[in-house]
Design an enzyme around this catalytic site. Sequence first.
Site, short mmCIF file in Angstrom:
data_model
loop_
_atom_site.label_atom_id
_atom_site.label_comp_id
_atom_site.label_asym_id
_atom_site.label_seq_id
_atom_site.Cartn_x
_atom_site.Cartn_y
_atom_site.Cartn_z
CE LYS A 21 54.49 -21.22 26.57
NZ LYS A 21 53.55 -20.96 27.68
CB SER A 22 58.65 -21.60 32.10
OG SER A 22 57.53 -22.39 31.91
NE ARG A 26 58.60 -19.57 36.69
CZ ARG A 26 57.58 -20.15 36.04
NH1 ARG A 26 57.38 -19.87 34.77
NH2 ARG A 26 56.76 -20.97 36.67
NE ARG A 122 44.55 -22.11 30.77
CZ ARG A 122 45.84 -22.06 30.42
NH1 ARG A 122 46.21 -21.33 29.39
NH2 ARG A 122 46.74 -22.73 31.09
CB SER A 166 49.68 -25.32 39.81
OG SER A 166 49.81 -24.15 39.04
CD GLN A 168 50.43 -21.43 34.68
OE1 GLN A 168 49.23 -21.38 34.97
NE2 GLN A 168 50.86 -21.51 33.43
CG ASP A 318 53.20 -27.44 29.36
OD1 ASP A 318 52.01 -27.51 29.72
OD2 ASP A 318 53.97 -26.54 29.73
CE LYS A 345 48.36 -27.38 32.22
NZ LYS A 345 49.04 -26.44 33.10
NE ARG A 391 53.00 -26.46 25.81
CZ ARG A 391 54.15 -25.82 25.72
NH1 ARG A 391 55.04 -26.17 24.83
NH2 ARG A 391 54.44 -24.80 26.52
C1 S3P Z 1 53.95 -23.25 33.58
C2 S3P Z 1 53.44 -24.19 34.41
C3 S3P Z 1 52.53 -25.24 33.95
C4 S3P Z 1 52.55 -25.39 32.45
C5 S3P Z 1 52.53 -24.09 31.73
C6 S3P Z 1 53.69 -23.22 32.15
C7 S3P Z 1 54.81 -22.22 34.17
O1 S3P Z 1 51.25 -24.91 34.41
O2 S3P Z 1 51.49 -26.19 32.01
O3 S3P Z 1 52.60 -24.28 30.33
O4 S3P Z 1 55.54 -21.54 33.44
O5 S3P Z 1 54.78 -22.06 35.40
P1 S3P Z 1 50.78 -25.37 35.89
O6 S3P Z 1 51.99 -25.45 36.74
O7 S3P Z 1 49.81 -24.37 36.40
O8 S3P Z 1 50.17 -26.72 35.66
#
Ligand code: S3P
Length: 439
Positions: A21-22, A26, A122, A166, A168, A318, A345, A391
């Site tokens: 997913k991540s 991206r 969030r 983080s 993100q 996660d 989350k 989750r």
């Molecule tokens: C993610 C980063 C994580 C994770 C999320 C996906 C990402 O969040 O919990 O499910 O794809 O960058 P944080 O890095 O903000 O904790």
Amino acid sequence: MNMRFAPARGLSGELRAPADKSISHRAALLGAMASEPVRIERYLRAADTLSTLAAVRALGALVEQHGEHVLVRGAGLRGASEPGEPIDVGNAGTLLRLLPGWLAAQEGCTFTLDGDESIRRRPVDRIAEPLRRMGAELHARDGRFPPLRIDGARLRAISYELEVASAQVKSCILLAGLTADGATTVGEPARSRDHTERLLLRAGVAIHRNGLRVTVASADELLLDRVTVPGDASSAAFLVAAGVLVPGSRLVIRDVGVNWTRTGFLRIVRRMRGIVLGDLEAELGELEADEPVSDLDVAHGALEGTTVGAEEVPLAIDELPLVALLGCFAEGETVVRGAQELRVKESDRIAGVVEGLRGLGADIEAAPDGFAVRGGGGLRGGVIDARGDHRLAMMGAVAGLASREGVEVLGMDAAAVSYPAFVEDLTRLGGSHDERSWS
Ligand code: S3P
């Protein structure tokens, strides 16, 4: 939809983990920022990553979906167009936090990001603050929550230290840094997933890591060509947990991404004496462009408790609900600390895990930044509420397979956010369930 998962007798078989997913988020975003078309092999087709395709389309990128792959013809680093209506990020926190990094650079344009009920809880102040320092204007509801309005500007390079690790927030700043007037640096208190850095390196950007700090130079364009998305280690983790917990199990999970910044959970499982074989990436000194992949062989093991501290938290963020679940079956105590991020989350995952597992018979206590489980007794079973969180839904299903009496999960459909075929896959491995959509 509610579903009951019956105790399983031993899971066996082989399957491919769903796409990451991540990395899918991206790849689509960088595709939209790129100048030449980007072909994304094995794009994840789940609710969150479909929100990203819809968002980049609304911003002027062209997206073609062909079976398992997606072709994105981008709008360019500074070429996003104003959609004229709010961009709906759905349930996707990653989209909510990464997209503003690109939008902040669109001089003279205004964008609004909004999403579902969970997204509206969030926090976005963590990205708003650095983007303001770079010169963009952002307005969030109550200064902190979506809807988030972004007025794009010419950006300044900054050096920024994150208080909480983080990926993100780091990624958002790095994306904005691509159009800034110099080199932008982000520092973190602990390593977090580095998929953005790897993709930017692949796209020809000058980016390097020095310990906990990453520096990105500004770029004229991104050139990516083709991205292959590996299997999602976080989705695979639910299958790993099922295999480790259900006696007699033996599973093979194919093509799992084993980037060191994503395999914290697998290292924790091994420490707990669960059996997971695979070729996991070692911690790297330098930034690497590729995403390593391995098959994982999983078997039931007699577990021992462990402690997970702040350094390890971002590497397994996660999967921490699963550490609690494994802890119920492990001898001794399993403790997670330094994980206050779990409170913000898709749901408050500390409350959801502690109250949920306690309802199934666990001896578990919450802390402001984690939980402690006294294990060994396994789980009786009962009913658990997914709280709209994918989750927690999947954790509940795995708990059912490992429990003595079975578990009914309220709101199992939440799994579609990251792993739409989850129940089908569990069933193929020998788990049994029945649907209770009427209850
Ligand atoms: C993610 C980063 C994580 C994770 C999320 C996906 C990402 O969040 O919990 O499910 O794809 O960058 P944080 O890095 O903000 O904790």
